[in-house]
Design an enzyme around this catalytic site. Structure first.
Site, PDB file in Angstrom:
ATOM      1  N   ARG A  34       7.347 -11.128   4.798  1.00 17.17           N
ATOM      2  CA  ARG A  34       7.074 -10.872   6.214  1.00 17.17           C
ATOM      3  C   ARG A  34       7.842 -11.886   7.023  1.00 17.17           C
ATOM      4  NH1 ARG A  34       0.521  -9.651   5.831  1.00 17.17           N
ATOM      5  NH2 ARG A  34       0.765  -8.087   4.202  1.00 17.17           N
ATOM      6  N   HIS A  76      -8.393  -1.038   0.853  1.00 17.81           N
ATOM      7  CA  HIS A  76      -7.435  -2.109   0.539  1.00 17.81           C
ATOM      8  C   HIS A  76      -8.269  -3.341   0.207  1.00 17.81           C
ATOM      9  CE1 HIS A  76      -4.030  -0.373   3.062  1.00 17.81           C
ATOM     10  NE2 HIS A  76      -5.073   0.210   3.632  1.00 17.81           N
ATOM     11  N   CYS A  96       0.790  -1.237   0.000  1.00 21.23           N
ATOM     12  CA  CYS A  96       0.000   0.000   0.000  1.00 21.23           C
ATOM     13  C   CYS A  96       0.822   1.287   0.000  1.00 21.23           C
ATOM     14  CB  CYS A  96      -1.041   0.004   1.115  1.00 21.23           C
ATOM     15  SG  CYS A  96      -0.651  -0.982   2.536  1.00 21.23           S
ATOM     16  N   HIS A 139      -5.568  -1.076  -4.418  1.00 17.94           N
ATOM     17  CA  HIS A 139      -6.019  -0.006  -3.554  1.00 17.94           C
ATOM     18  C   HIS A 139      -6.918   0.894  -4.361  1.00 17.94           C
ATOM     19  CE1 HIS A 139      -2.525  -1.699  -1.587  1.00 17.94           C
ATOM     20  NE2 HIS A 139      -3.241  -1.510  -0.508  1.00 17.94           N
ATOM     21  N   GLN A 198       0.585 -10.960  -3.291  1.00 18.50           N
ATOM     22  CA  GLN A 198      -0.814 -10.601  -3.099  1.00 18.50           C
ATOM     23  C   GLN A 198      -1.422 -10.129  -4.415  1.00 18.50           C
ATOM     24  OE1 GLN A 198       0.012  -7.512  -0.098  1.00 18.50           O
ATOM     25  NE2 GLN A 198      -1.181  -8.758   1.324  1.00 18.50           N
ATOM     26  N   ASP A 236      -3.161  -7.558  -5.058  1.00 18.39           N
ATOM     27  CA  ASP A 236      -3.427  -6.416  -4.193  1.00 18.39           C
ATOM     28  C   ASP A 236      -3.900  -5.230  -5.019  1.00 18.39           C
ATOM     29  OD1 ASP A 236      -3.483  -5.182  -1.767  1.00 18.39           O
ATOM     30  OD2 ASP A 236      -1.325  -4.922  -1.561  1.00 18.39           O
ATOM     31  N   LYS A 286     -13.489  -3.714   8.345  1.00 20.76           N
ATOM     32  CA  LYS A 286     -13.323  -4.531   7.142  1.00 20.76           C
ATOM     33  C   LYS A 286     -14.402  -5.597   7.052  1.00 20.76           C
ATOM     34  CE  LYS A 286     -10.349  -8.163   8.976  1.00 20.76           C
ATOM     35  NZ  LYS A 286      -9.017  -8.710   9.080  1.00 20.76           N
TER      36      LYS A 286
END
Length: 663
Positions: free
Chosen positions: A389, A538, A360, A411, A407, A409, A492
């Site tokens: 991670r 997200h 992000c 945004h 991911q 991913d 979320k």
RNA sequence: GCCGCCUUAGCUCAGUCGGUAGAGCACCUCACUCGUAAUGAGGUUGUCCGCGGUUCGAUUCCGCGAGGCGGCUCCA
């Protein structure tokens, strides 16, 4: 799962008052009741009822009935352990999903042989038909009776504020302190501080099995001593126990780590490091098929594709706040560009570079790279972003909990006015995509504000939470609240999917963020010329490709649908003379983008079928003299069914169609 | 990270009470050329996870480390 059928409900008459709940139910012809619900509370069958009490049967197979029988089994476990290992101190022993556990502080850890002996001792206790007898005690008496049990004493001290969280409520949750005595005749053989209720006797535990031992912190806190936990499972019948054990076997067979090796999809080389996967050609092609379809759908849904680096200077994660809060979850920094003098003094300070644990912040920089207009919103930035991670060593688990993963991913930056529609279409997109990959059964979870740990205005939270809730409800799916489960920066929705054998997995998350737009000072120019802060969403649909890959692999037990299968077709000649015929067909299939192989090894045909079958290839095209004379093939499916004499062009068309239909 | 268990051929696993190892499958070679889940014969394969210690000698015993498994804690 549970066998709830309208349980008997009775109201106690004047004549019945003073009898037990069990007698009452028995007189009414109710046989299947583990305990009784009296005035809404679960009670022992030995509970004495009063006139006007409403008494309800609690079948063994109901959720409450199972919890009670499992709790009783936990007591039997603890008794068995103390019989065999005197001096072992008791922790707690609650029922859990599918079973129960009991925590102990033994003089030495249990061995597998110990567990077998404990299980045998438990069977003895069950056979003895020991009666569970409830006894109310004063705190003073309880302390004296349990003087040798330090953990129990601690629980007595906690009585006032026991919580469901750590399981202690099963011991001391009620309004009064109670001890359950195990009686053989009138002889006391064992006792435990316990809230109850319990089955009438140990003999009433229908079926149980000890599963494993493990360690657990006392009351779930890392700072507390480590206890030995023994897990068991218990059910309302032998058949139900057997069904559960069969399900576990099935789960083990389809474990993605096992299938990954068996089907040559991926591995975790020690040389690379824990939690870091390599995908082999067959796994790689499945992954590619997954990604390709996802990309196509994202294009259709109006996403813009971007690409960002894997590493960054630390400053970025200071801006985002990740270094402040999640540094221990990140790989430590690489220090670059420092210049030292001849004596080692720092002439020029260096820079810390970090592997990114999230995409992000970089996406925010793309947003911020130039002035933005309201006309551009919603702006949807998508990337297959690989993140790293530093998961603690004990939590790494195959592809589902890795240290490096990618991911899907994106945004989304939009105005407050756009939020509702955006979330609504997003949820539709998410569910549709998951269905396209073969998952059908979903429910939603709405994680709301932690009353203590959060940023942003209450009004903003309320509005956003309400919007999420509306959108969730409009989907028509079951909505499970998760109060306090939100991240500090926004509420979320997460999509939970049930797989082919009924397990649930958290899949997609849609998360609002009130924090990062502030930290990155994201702005757009509104129609009235003012500068406004966008709302940020997200969202990841797969979560991570690796994890989604694992879920699908387990869901399908390795038998991917044709569009995802690493090898979609295998040609099997009856005799090597026919290799050429099948190779020609393979050429036609390849021209249509089909992943096809011809087994030209000198194995016998039966062996080739077996090989293809074990590789879970969806289609086999078999050709021998009979087929060739007709310009056809024998079309065999993975399930063993077959169509003979299928003309070659028709066979090709069938395969192409199956791949296109994503079946 | 914590507790327990585990690590022997590509895979699944035997085995050595301390004298450097074996099976099945896979793989390779040869023969067989076969119609719906294993043709036969022969063969190759190991730093017995790594490093240190004890010992005449360690895959085996001890210590440390790495990796895995089951839990706990954690999962932005």
């Amino acid at each position: 799962m549970s066998t709830d059928t309208a349980p008997a409900v009775l109201t106690v008459t004047a004549e019945q008052a003073g009898g037990t709940a069990g007698e009452l139910l028995k007189a009414a012809g109710v046989k299947d009741s583990a305990v009784a619900r009296v005035g809404g509370e679960l009670r022992d069958l030995a509970h004495v009822v009063a006139e006007g009490d409403v008494v309800e049967a609690v079948p063994y197979g109901s959720e409450d009935g199972r919890a009670v029988l499992r709790h009783s089994a936990a007591h039997v476990l603890a008794q068995a352990v103390q019989d065999l290992f005197p001096g072992t101190r008791l922790g707690i022993g609650p029922p859990v999903k599918d079973g129960f556990y009991y925590d102990f502080l033994p003089e030495r850890p249990f061995t597998p042989e110990d567990v077998a002996a404990i299980e045998k001792r438990m069977s003895d206790i069950v056979r003895q038909r020991q009666r569970f007898a409830r006894r109310v005690v004063t705190e003073q008496d309880a302390r004296e009776e349990l003087a040798d049990e330090p953990f129990k004493l601690e629980l007595i001290g906690l009585k006032a504020n026991s919580s469901e969280d750590d399981g202690s409520s099963v011991e001391v949750g009620g309004g009064e302190l109670t001890v359950y005595d195990n009686l053989v005749g009138e002889e006391l053989v064992w006792k435990d501080l316990c809230r109850g209720p319990h089955l009438p006797t140990t003999r009433d535990i229908p079926a149980f099995r000890l599963m494993r031992t493990a360690a657990a912190y006392w009351r779930g806190d890392q700072a507390n001593p480590m206890l030995q936990r023994v897990y068991g499972t218990a059910w309302e019948s032998r058949d139900a126990l057997k069904a559960h054990l069969t399900m576990l076997e099935e789960a083990e067979k389809r474990d993605h780590r096992r299938l990954g090796a068996e089907l040559d999809l991926f591995s975790f080389p020690d040389e690379i490091g824990s939690g870091l996967a390599v995908f082999h050609p067959k796994g790689g092609v499945v992954r590619m098929a997954m990604e390709e379809y996802s990309r196509r759908r994202h294009v259709e849904e109006g996403y813009d594709f971007i690409s960002t680096p894997h590493i960054t200077k630390g400053q970025l994660f200071e801006t985002s706040g990740h270094l402040e809060w999640y540094a221990e979850g990140m790989y430590p920094p690489m220090q670059l560009d420092a210049e030292l003098g001849p004596d080692g003094e720092v002439r020029k300070p260096g820079q810390d570079y970090y592997l990114k644990p999230m995409n992000c912040p970089m996406h925010n920089l793309v947003f911020r790279s130039r002035g933005r207009s309201y006309r551009e919103l919603p702006l949807r930035l998508f990337e297959f972003g690989t993140v790293y991670r530093y998961e603690k060593s004990g939590v790494v688990h195959g592809l589902t909990r890795a240290r490096g993963f990618t991911q899907d991913d994106a945004h989304i930056y939009c105005t407050r006015e756009q939020l509702k529609d955006e979330l609504s279409s997003l949820l539709t997109f998410v569910l549709g995509l998951l269905r396209d990959y073969g998952l059908e059964d979903f429910y939603l979870e709405l994680s709301t504000k932690d009353p203590v740990k959060y940023v942003g205005a209450d009004a903003t939270w309320d509005e956003a939470t309400r919007t999420l809730e509306e959108v969730a409800q409009e989907s028509g799916l079951e909505l499970v609240p998760d109060p306090g489960g939100a991240a500090f920066y926004g509420p979320k929705i997460s999509v939970q999917a049930r797989d082919a054998i009924g397990r649930t997995w958290q899949m997609s998350t849609i998360q609002l963020d009130f924090n990062l737009p502030e930290r990155f000072e994201l702005e757009y120019q509104a129609a009235d010329g003012s500068r406004q802060r966008p709302v940020m969403i997200h969202r990841a649909l797969f979560g991570s490709i690796e994890r989604f890959f694992a879920v699908l692999l387990e869901h399908y037990a390795g038998a991917f649908p044709a569009w995802l299968a690493p090898v979609q077709v295998v040609g099997i000649p009856v005799h090597s003379d026919y290799d050429g015929y099948l190779l020609d067909i393979a050429k036609k299939l390849k021209a249509q983008g089909i992943r096809v192989e011809v087994d030209t090894s000198d194995d016998r045909m039966q062996k080739k079928i077996r090989t293809a079958q074990k590789a879970k290839v969806p289609f086999m095209l078999i050709a021998g003299e009979e087929d060739i004379s007709k310009g056809a093939v024998s079309f065999r499916y993975r399930d063993g069914t077959q169509e003979n004499g299928v003309p070659v062009d028709e066979a090709v068309a069938k395969v192409v169609q199956a791949a296109e239909d994503r079946t």
